[in-house]
Design an enzyme around this catalytic site. Structure first.
Site, PDB file in Angstrom:
ATOM      1  N   LYS A 234       0.826  -1.209   0.000  1.00 46.51           N
ATOM      2  CA  LYS A 234       0.000   0.000   0.000  1.00 46.51           C
ATOM      3  C   LYS A 234       0.859   1.256   0.000  1.00 46.51           C
ATOM      4  O   LYS A 234       0.627   2.183  -0.789  1.00 46.51           O
ATOM      5  CB  LYS A 234      -0.903   0.000   1.233  1.00 46.51           C
ATOM      6  CG  LYS A 234      -1.795   1.229   1.353  1.00 46.51           C
ATOM      7  CD  LYS A 234      -2.316   1.443   2.758  1.00 46.51           C
ATOM      8  CE  LYS A 234      -1.239   1.953   3.677  1.00 46.51           C
ATOM      9  NZ  LYS A 234      -1.749   2.319   5.016  1.00 46.51           N
ATOM     10  N   CYS A 303     -19.007   6.894   5.736  1.00 47.33           N
ATOM     11  CA  CYS A 303     -19.045   5.438   5.921  1.00 47.33           C
ATOM     12  C   CYS A 303     -18.012   5.029   6.971  1.00 47.33           C
ATOM     13  O   CYS A 303     -17.013   4.364   6.683  1.00 47.33           O
ATOM     14  CB  CYS A 303     -18.778   4.736   4.588  1.00 47.33           C
ATOM     15  SG  CYS A 303     -19.232   2.990   4.577  1.00 47.33           S
ATOM     16  N   CYS A 310     -25.473   6.204   7.391  1.00 47.59           N
ATOM     17  CA  CYS A 310     -26.232   5.838   6.194  1.00 47.59           C
ATOM     18  C   CYS A 310     -27.307   6.869   5.862  1.00 47.59           C
ATOM     19  O   CYS A 310     -27.720   6.992   4.707  1.00 47.59           O
ATOM     20  CB  CYS A 310     -26.865   4.465   6.376  1.00 47.59           C
ATOM     21  SG  CYS A 310     -25.674   3.127   6.630  1.00 47.59           S
ATOM     22  N   CYS A 313     -25.695   9.294   3.560  1.00 44.47           N
ATOM     23  CA  CYS A 313     -25.009   8.728   2.392  1.00 44.47           C
ATOM     24  C   CYS A 313     -25.938   8.754   1.183  1.00 44.47           C
ATOM     25  O   CYS A 313     -27.070   8.266   1.226  1.00 44.47           O
ATOM     26  CB  CYS A 313     -24.582   7.287   2.701  1.00 44.47           C
ATOM     27  SG  CYS A 313     -23.799   6.442   1.315  1.00 44.47           S
ATOM     28  N   CYS A 322     -26.324  -0.344  -2.213  1.00 47.01           N
ATOM     29  CA  CYS A 322     -25.501  -0.726  -1.056  1.00 47.01           C
ATOM     30  C   CYS A 322     -26.248  -1.772  -0.236  1.00 47.01           C
ATOM     31  O   CYS A 322     -27.216  -1.446   0.462  1.00 47.01           O
ATOM     32  CB  CYS A 322     -25.179   0.494  -0.186  1.00 47.01           C
ATOM     33  SG  CYS A 322     -24.153   0.089   1.249  1.00 47.01           S
TER      34      CYS A 322
END
Length: 408
Positions: A234, A303, A310, A313, A322
């Site tokens: 990463k 999130c 939510c 979102c 989702c």
């Protein structure tokens, strides 16, 4: 014949009786001699029996008197072998259904959000956005150091630690300063980050490797970056992306969590590396450098790991995008928060502000260094509190830009 008795070789108080070893039997003038096996010899004294008898302790005491006390040398554990870097899957993962729709919704919502990664990300190398690095090599070193410190650490803490290295080390955050100072001095600058002692030692090893192997320059390819202590896939990919090289997708905990919540992996992945391989197999290559910054900021603000919002979102508002959305719990949490705020603002005893579930709340944010939240409220004749959506006049303090949005 009478049996022959003899003393046991193991215990003198025990007498063993055995028949005669040679027995003669006569049958039809045939003489048969049966020879019995001899007794088994005494067993050898094994190490466990010697230790239990105390003979080994006596021998060790004699050796210590003769040669002095011997220190036991602790055997160092063998170094952990690094996991080989896998470039791609043998068989590509199929692209999820409607992923373009979900990606575009997150991208548009992300444009309206200023997350910690936007102002204190590792690609800034501990500097403010307006501050220019003194040289290209120092900028690359700062970015790599920021990435090495960012593991298990939040962006503001990492940003401050890199600034401490720049201001407290003699000569700033340079290769020469990392070579001259001790590990303890480096550790004092980064003591707030996670696993700071290990990371301090890795920073000095980094400086030695850059000096001895890479002529004082930060490498710009995956194999050499992965060979550095404390640098994984990463960090290597994000470093190369920060200097303009598209080498893949840097997957951290936010990217790993959100893509699994969206159902983009079948079956769900258990490690960030598995997530990276899946995403790289189907996501268009021009989106590889963009998805990390987009999803990290989205994960820091919307999130979240424990309590995903939510209700705020945009993806959760679209049916079927989702599978992990939970609007019921989010609305209850928001309603409880609004009711608690209303309870504290009553003017008399028993005069509680009534807030209905799902009632919109107007939040005004001022785009400055300090964020200001303004709630616009009105009361009717009965004293019940309500929310009014309208224009907000600026206070005495001059404001550059005012943005208002409804939070459900």
């Amino acid at each position: 014949m009478a049996p022959i008795g003899r003393r046991s070789t193991y215990n003198s108080k025990v007498t063993l009786y055995e028949p005669d070893k040679t027995v003669t039997r006569t049958s039809r003038s045939i003489k048969v001699e049966a020879v019995l096996p001899a007794a088994s010899p005494a067993r050898k004294r094994t190490r466990s029996r010697i230790e239990s008898s105390g003979l080994e302790d006596i021998k060790l005491e004699e050796d210590e008197k003769k040669f002095g006390k011997v220190k036991k040398v602790k055997k160092e554990p063998s170094p952990k072998k690094p996991t080989p870097f896998k470039e791609k899957l043998d068989k590509a993962h199929p692209a999820p259904k409607r992923w373009e729709e979900a990606y575009e919704i997150i991208r548009k919502q992300r444009e309206r959000i200023i997350a910690p990664v936007d102002t204190m990300g590792c690609e800034q190398g501990g500097r403010d956005r307006e501050e220019k690095p003194p040289s290209d090599q120092e900028n690359k070193l700062s970015i790599l150091v920021s990435l090495m410190l960012s593991s298990q650490t939040k962006d503001p803490v990492t940003h401050q630690a890199v600034q401490n290295l720049r201001h407290q080390l003699p000569g700033g955050l340079t290769l020469d300063s990392l070579l001259k100072v001790s590990v303890e001095e480096i550790d004092a600058c980064i003591c707030k980050v996670g696993f700071h002692a290990t990371k301090a030692a890795n920073l000095q090893k980094l400086a030695i490797r850059l000096r001895d192997v890479h002529d004082g320059k930060v490498p710009e390819d995956l194999p050499n970056l992965l060979a550095i202590n404390g640098v994984g896939p990463k960090m290597s990919i994000l470093f190369l992306q920060a200097i303009g090289i598209n080498a893949g997708i840097g997957v951290d905990v936010h990217v790993h969590r959100i893509t699994n919540r969206l159902g983009w992996h079948k079956p769900a992945t258990s490690t960030p590396e598995a997530t990276r391989l899946n995403l790289e197999s189907w996501l268009p290559k021009d989106l590889h450098p963009k998805i990390n910054l987009m999803l990290v900021g989205f994960g820091q603000t919307i999130c979240k790991p424990q309590t995903p919002m939510c209700d705020l979102c945009d993806v959760a508002g679209v049916e079927g995008l989702c599978p992990s959305r939970n609007l019921t719990a989010a609305r209850r949490r928001t309603a409880a928060k609004l009711k608690k705020e209303g309870d504290g603002e009553g003017e008399g005893e028993g005069d509680e502000a009534k807030v209905e579930e799902g009632k919109p709340k107007l939040e005004v944010k001022v785009e400055r260094e300090v964020t200001v939240d303004v709630k616009v409220k009105s009361e009717d004749e009965d004293g019940a509190a309500g929310y009014v959506v309208g224009e907000v006049e600026a206070a005495a303090t001059p404001v550059t830009t005012v943005k208002a949005e409804l939070l459900w």
